[in-house]
Design a protein around this motif. Structure first.
Motif, PDB file in Angstrom:
ATOM      1  N   ASP A 119     -97.873   5.846 -18.686  1.00  0.00           N
ATOM      2  CA  ASP A 119     -98.911   5.087 -19.402  1.00  0.00           C
ATOM      3  C   ASP A 119     -98.947   5.341 -20.902  1.00  0.00           C
ATOM      4  O   ASP A 119     -99.791   4.767 -21.611  1.00  0.00           O
ATOM      5  CB  ASP A 119    -100.285   5.379 -18.798  1.00  0.00           C
ATOM      6  N   GLY A 120     -98.060   6.200 -21.421  1.00  0.00           N
ATOM      7  CA  GLY A 120     -98.058   6.488 -22.856  1.00  0.00           C
ATOM      8  C   GLY A 120     -98.992   7.594 -23.266  1.00  0.00           C
ATOM      9  O   GLY A 120     -98.947   8.072 -24.400  1.00  0.00           O
ATOM     10  N   LEU A 121     -99.860   8.021 -22.339  1.00  0.00           N
ATOM     11  CA  LEU A 121    -100.826   9.086 -22.623  1.00  0.00           C
ATOM     12  C   LEU A 121    -100.255  10.448 -22.245  1.00  0.00           C
ATOM     13  O   LEU A 121     -99.332  10.546 -21.434  1.00  0.00           O
ATOM     14  CB  LEU A 121    -102.121   8.825 -21.851  1.00  0.00           C
ATOM     15  N   ALA A 122    -100.810  11.474 -22.831  1.00  0.00           N
ATOM     16  CA  ALA A 122    -100.354  12.838 -22.548  1.00  0.00           C
ATOM     17  C   ALA A 122    -100.593  13.197 -21.085  1.00  0.00           C
ATOM     18  O   ALA A 122    -101.424  12.602 -20.392  1.00  0.00           O
ATOM     19  CB  ALA A 122    -101.060  13.828 -23.458  1.00  0.00           C
ATOM     20  N   LYS A 123     -99.863  14.206 -20.629  1.00  0.00           N
ATOM     21  CA  LYS A 123     -99.996  14.667 -19.242  1.00  0.00           C
ATOM     22  C   LYS A 123    -101.335  15.341 -18.982  1.00  0.00           C
ATOM     23  O   LYS A 123    -101.808  15.381 -17.844  1.00  0.00           O
ATOM     24  CB  LYS A 123     -98.874  15.673 -18.920  1.00  0.00           C
ATOM     25  N   TYR A 124    -101.936  15.878 -20.027  1.00  0.00           N
ATOM     26  CA  TYR A 124    -103.124  16.714 -19.867  1.00  0.00           C
ATOM     27  C   TYR A 124    -104.003  16.531 -21.097  1.00  0.00           C
ATOM     28  O   TYR A 124    -103.502  16.296 -22.204  1.00  0.00           O
ATOM     29  CB  TYR A 124    -102.690  18.183 -19.729  1.00  0.00           C
ATOM     30  N   PRO A 125    -105.315  16.619 -20.956  1.00  0.00           N
ATOM     31  CA  PRO A 125    -106.185  16.492 -22.129  1.00  0.00           C
ATOM     32  C   PRO A 125    -105.924  17.592 -23.152  1.00  0.00           C
ATOM     33  O   PRO A 125    -105.601  18.728 -22.795  1.00  0.00           O
ATOM     34  CB  PRO A 125    -107.595  16.633 -21.537  1.00  0.00           C
ATOM     35  N   TYR A 126    -106.093  17.242 -24.418  1.00  0.00           N
ATOM     36  CA  TYR A 126    -106.044  18.234 -25.481  1.00  0.00           C
ATOM     37  C   TYR A 126    -107.384  18.968 -25.492  1.00  0.00           C
ATOM     38  O   TYR A 126    -108.426  18.392 -25.785  1.00  0.00           O
ATOM     39  CB  TYR A 126    -105.769  17.563 -26.824  1.00  0.00           C
ATOM     40  N   ILE A 127    -107.341  20.245 -25.170  1.00  0.00           N
ATOM     41  CA  ILE A 127    -108.541  21.061 -24.986  1.00  0.00           C
ATOM     42  C   ILE A 127    -108.832  21.848 -26.263  1.00  0.00           C
ATOM     43  O   ILE A 127    -107.969  22.556 -26.776  1.00  0.00           O
ATOM     44  CB  ILE A 127    -108.368  22.035 -23.808  1.00  0.00           C
ATOM     45  N   ARG A 128    -110.056  21.753 -26.744  1.00  0.00           N
ATOM     46  CA  ARG A 128    -110.464  22.521 -27.922  1.00  0.00           C
ATOM     47  C   ARG A 128    -111.370  23.704 -27.578  1.00  0.00           C
ATOM     48  O   ARG A 128    -111.513  24.616 -28.379  1.00  0.00           O
ATOM     49  CB  ARG A 128    -111.178  21.609 -28.922  1.00  0.00           C
ATOM     50  N   GLU A 129    -111.973  23.644 -26.398  1.00  0.00           N
ATOM     51  CA  GLU A 129    -112.936  24.697 -26.067  1.00  0.00           C
ATOM     52  C   GLU A 129    -112.883  25.001 -24.577  1.00  0.00           C
ATOM     53  O   GLU A 129    -112.828  24.080 -23.757  1.00  0.00           O
ATOM     54  CB  GLU A 129    -114.345  24.270 -26.474  1.00  0.00           C
ATOM     55  N   SER A 130    -112.926  26.266 -24.249  1.00  0.00           N
ATOM     56  CA  SER A 130    -112.757  26.751 -22.880  1.00  0.00           C
ATOM     57  C   SER A 130    -113.943  27.631 -22.499  1.00  0.00           C
ATOM     58  O   SER A 130    -114.811  27.933 -23.326  1.00  0.00           O
ATOM     59  CB  SER A 130    -111.454  27.564 -22.818  1.00  0.00           C
ATOM     60  N   ARG A 131    -113.983  28.043 -21.247  1.00  0.00           N
ATOM     61  CA  ARG A 131    -114.821  29.199 -20.901  1.00  0.00           C
ATOM     62  C   ARG A 131    -114.320  30.391 -21.711  1.00  0.00           C
ATOM     63  O   ARG A 131    -113.125  30.517 -21.979  1.00  0.00           O
ATOM     64  CB  ARG A 131    -114.711  29.512 -19.418  1.00  0.00           C
ATOM     65  N   ARG A 132    -115.214  31.295 -22.084  1.00  0.00           N
ATOM     66  CA  ARG A 132    -114.834  32.459 -22.876  1.00  0.00           C
ATOM     67  C   ARG A 132    -115.344  33.723 -22.193  1.00  0.00           C
ATOM     68  O   ARG A 132    -116.500  33.766 -21.760  1.00  0.00           O
ATOM     69  CB  ARG A 132    -115.421  32.362 -24.296  1.00  0.00           C
ATOM     70  N   ILE A 133    -114.502  34.726 -22.117  1.00  0.00           N
ATOM     71  CA  ILE A 133    -114.920  35.962 -21.457  1.00  0.00           C
ATOM     72  C   ILE A 133    -116.064  36.615 -22.223  1.00  0.00           C
ATOM     73  O   ILE A 133    -116.171  36.501 -23.452  1.00  0.00           O
ATOM     74  CB  ILE A 133    -113.756  36.974 -21.332  1.00  0.00           C
ATOM     75  N   LYS A 134    -116.955  37.298 -21.471  1.00  0.00           N
ATOM     76  CA  LYS A 134    -117.861  38.256 -22.098  1.00  0.00           C
ATOM     77  C   LYS A 134    -117.022  39.495 -22.368  1.00  0.00           C
ATOM     78  O   LYS A 134    -116.627  40.212 -21.450  1.00  0.00           O
ATOM     79  CB  LYS A 134    -119.039  38.564 -21.188  1.00  0.00           C
ATOM     80  N   ALA A 135    -116.717  39.702 -23.629  1.00  0.00           N
ATOM     81  CA  ALA A 135    -115.695  40.672 -24.012  1.00  0.00           C
ATOM     82  C   ALA A 135    -116.298  41.997 -24.453  1.00  0.00           C
ATOM     83  O   ALA A 135    -117.492  42.091 -24.806  1.00  0.00           O
ATOM     84  CB  ALA A 135    -114.838  40.097 -25.138  1.00  0.00           C
ATOM     85  N   VAL A 136    -115.451  42.994 -24.467  1.00  0.00           N
ATOM     86  CA  VAL A 136    -115.825  44.294 -25.021  1.00  0.00           C
ATOM     87  C   VAL A 136    -116.269  44.133 -26.468  1.00  0.00           C
ATOM     88  O   VAL A 136    -117.194  44.805 -26.940  1.00  0.00           O
ATOM     89  CB  VAL A 136    -114.637  45.271 -24.907  1.00  0.00           C
ATOM     90  N   PHE A 137    -115.620  43.221 -27.186  1.00  0.00           N
ATOM     91  CA  PHE A 137    -115.981  42.924 -28.578  1.00  0.00           C
ATOM     92  C   PHE A 137    -115.868  41.425 -28.780  1.00  0.00           C
ATOM     93  O   PHE A 137    -114.888  40.810 -28.365  1.00  0.00           O
ATOM     94  CB  PHE A 137    -115.056  43.654 -29.555  1.00  0.00           C
ATOM     95  N   THR A 138    -116.863  40.842 -29.431  1.00  0.00           N
ATOM     96  CA  THR A 138    -116.877  39.404 -29.680  1.00  0.00           C
ATOM     97  C   THR A 138    -116.745  39.136 -31.176  1.00  0.00           C
ATOM     98  O   THR A 138    -117.490  39.719 -31.986  1.00  0.00           O
ATOM     99  CB  THR A 138    -118.175  38.761 -29.156  1.00  0.00           C
ATOM    100  N   VAL A 139    -115.809  38.270 -31.545  1.00  0.00           N
ATOM    101  CA  VAL A 139    -115.620  37.889 -32.945  1.00  0.00           C
ATOM    102  C   VAL A 139    -116.739  36.927 -33.342  1.00  0.00           C
ATOM    103  O   VAL A 139    -116.920  35.876 -32.718  1.00  0.00           O
ATOM    104  CB  VAL A 139    -114.253  37.223 -33.160  1.00  0.00           C
ATOM    105  N   LEU A 140    -117.475  37.280 -34.392  1.00  0.00           N
ATOM    106  CA  LEU A 140    -118.592  36.470 -34.882  1.00  0.00           C
ATOM    107  C   LEU A 140    -118.235  35.820 -36.214  1.00  0.00           C
ATOM    108  O   LEU A 140    -117.283  36.221 -36.892  1.00  0.00           O
ATOM    109  CB  LEU A 140    -119.835  37.344 -35.062  1.00  0.00           C
ATOM    110  N   GLU A 141    -119.049  34.849 -36.589  1.00  0.00           N
ATOM    111  CA  GLU A 141    -118.839  34.184 -37.872  1.00  0.00           C
ATOM    112  C   GLU A 141    -118.887  35.174 -39.027  1.00  0.00           C
ATOM    113  O   GLU A 141    -118.170  35.023 -40.026  1.00  0.00           O
ATOM    114  CB  GLU A 141    -119.880  33.079 -38.062  1.00  0.00           C
TER     115      GLU A 141
END
Length: 567
Positions: free
Chosen positions: A405-427
């Protein structure tokens, strides 16, 4: 490998593997797993995107055995199956990425120089850009990146150090206390299941699929400013406020041609659709005007598929162009080829995370209708410089993406589930404005220095319109480090993230989600599994024990991964 073999490789399509010595094989020649039984390795990596492939290559070169699963029939994630030319920073040719990533980029250029009829000038260009796309110094066809990835993996397939399971999706997990003991992988072609067992598991899926399956703690959407103290965070958290995804589309242009597609079923809806956003969108979505990401003021864009300059306006055709015909011997291509991945085909009327299977499929289908509607609008109604409307010579090029169909095989993903991490990068760690508030300095600010850095990267903080009606959030960041703590779940001992599912926030995901950073994350995770197995410790201990951390960072640097930006 001669040109005849190369053309045979292209004709084989998704199942083809180009080995390092030029042999063309089929994935079926690698041996099939016995369904209903177990496959064992040192590490199981779910997801064959850039992070998954980098993790596999790092683990393999450090003498581990690897099982790599991929939901589609193409490795490469956003670079291949999603159809997105690499978004990279200004220094990518010399620093700001791992040595393996730069070698990968060089191999892509060499592939063109060895197998394509380039002009003498293009072949002599050390920094060849096959498509001359404005978005990248190396805009190229997805299939070439796929070929190079298979070249890199071929020796490990041949030696049976790597088991590659294409078109397999992780469907279940076995967990004992804080450890994953096994994953269930379903063959999407046959519906059969196989059990995958290993000391370590890596979630390199595009949406963080392993996190809910393994009961690993995670977050989605936006955090509140009260919790993160981030300058651009909203007052209230909203797990359902997620960035748009996109169904990319490949196209070329045949002058004087007529390749009109059938009018898409949802065309009238999308033709008249005006996004309801705060701050407001510029008007209709299908238009050559949009909200400038940085100012949110209406901004005019140009479009001309013959590459003709469009004045001060960005020519969208050139933006993600992957084949520039002037780089090739005259007569090779009738016209240029480009990827449709613009603000106008971002889909933000629904999410892919936190919804049921039926809702997910509906949103993907509507996103396809949006992209096809935009393409049809370009063919029939887009304003031309001569005062006319539409470019009927635009042609869908599904063959460039190996889809009907001319479209990609999979959606282009910009955001996922994110782990609750030992350290989180903040703004406050990476955002230029927020960093200035923290340090009290208006100029010469640097991103936070992480003592546990295992890589570096850079991209501005770029958040596309969201499913809750938030317009663009786009502002400056600083060249940053990748902290080991962001790769470590708070509780789980042997599950590691290697995609967009690391310990970032909704805000900082905007600069950690691009191609070279995902690769760097994956490569660090692959090395971490090898190091933890060698030292007989869990990954968290590597960060907690100073001697182990220093030794691991020394190992990382010795394998071509910078942990600090040049001063």
């Amino acid at each position: 490998m001669n040109r005849r073999d190369f053309l045979e490789f292209l004709s084989l399509g998704s199942g083809a593997i180009l080995t390092s010595n030029g042999l063309v094989l089929s994935t079926s020649a690698q041996g099939n797993p016995v369904y209903g039984q177990e496959l064992r390795a040192d590490v199981v990596i779910a997801g064959g995107g850039l992070g998954g492939c980098a993790a596999a290559l790092a683990a393999l070169r450090n003498h581990l055995t690897v099982i790599l699963t991929e939901e589609t029939d193409w490795l490469g994630g956003q670079l291949t199956q999603q159809g997105v030319p690499p978004d990279e920073h200004a220094w990518i040719e010399t620093h700001g990425a791992t040595q393996l990533y730069r070698d990968f980029r060089t191999a892509i250029r060499n592939f063109y120089k060895q197998h394509y009829p380039l002009t003498h000038e293009a072949k002599a260009e050390p920094f060849l850009n096959p498509g001359e796309g404005a978005v990248s110094r190396l805009a190229h066809e997805p299939r070439v990146a796929l070929a190079v990835l298979h070249q890199l993996l071929a020796p490990y397939l041949s030696s049976k150090k790597l088991t590659l399971l294409l078109e397999h999706k992780i469907s279940g997990a076995e967990v004992t206390q804080d450890k994953v003991t096994a994953l269930q992988a379903q063959d999407l072609r046959q519906g059969k299941n196989i059990t995958l067992v290993a000391p370590y598991f890596v979630d390199a899926t595009e949406l963080g699929d392993l996190l809910p399956l393994t009961k690993t703690e995670f977050v989605t959407g936006t955090e509140s400013r009260r919790v993160t103290r981030e300058l651009h965070a909203p007052e209230k958290a909203d797990p359902e406020n997620q960035q748009a995804f996109t169904m990319c589309l490949a196209m070329d242009y045949v002058p004087n041609g007529n390749h009109l597609i059938e009018k898409p079923a949802e065309y009238e809806f999308w033709r008249n659709f005006k996004p309801a956003m705060n701050p407001p969108w510029s008007g209709r979505l299908l238009d050559l005007n949009y909200s400038d990401p940085k100012t949110l003021k209406p901004k005019a864009l140009g479009f001309h598929p013959e590459g003709v300059p469009t004045g001060q306006m960005l020519n969208l055709w050139n933006y993600r162009r992957i084949i520039f015909k002037n780089n090739f011997v005259p007569g090779t291509y009738a016209g240029d080829s480009s990827i449709l991945n613009w603000p106008q085909n971002d889909y933000f009327l629904g999410n892919l995370v936190g919804v049921g299977e039926a809702e997910l499929k509906k949103n993907v289908q509507r996103a396809k209708q949006l992209s096809l509607s935009l393409f049809y609008w370009l063919q029939t109604e887009a304003p031309r410089p001569d005062g006319g409307q539409g470019w009927p010579g635009l042609r869908l090029r599904g063959d460039l993406l190996s889809t009907p169909d001319g479209l990609a095989k999979y959606p282009y993903i910009r955001e996922s589930r994110r782990i609750k991490a030992v350290f989180t990068v903040l703004e406050e760690h990476v955002g230029a404005e927020n960093r200035a508030l923290i340090t009290g300095q208006k100029e010469n600010n640097l991103a936070a220095d992480f003592k546990d850095s295992v890589g570096i990267g850079y991209y501005h903080i770029d958040l596309h319109p969201s499913s809750r009606g938030h317009n663009y959030i786009d502002f400056a960041s600083l060249p940053f480090q990748i902290p080991l703590g962001a790769l470590l779940p708070q509780r789980m001992e042997n599950l590691l993230p290697a995609n967009k599912n690391i310990g970032t926030t909704h805000i900082t995901n905007g600069c950690y989600r691009l191609h070279p950073v995902e690769w760097s994350i994956g490569e660090a995770v692959g090395l971490l599994t090898a190091f933890a197995l060698q030292k007989k410790v869990i990954p968290r201990a590597v960060r907690e024990k100073p001697d182990l951390l220093q030794e691991f960072q020394k190992t990382v640097r010795a394998q071509g991964i910078a942990t600090q930006w040049p001063k």
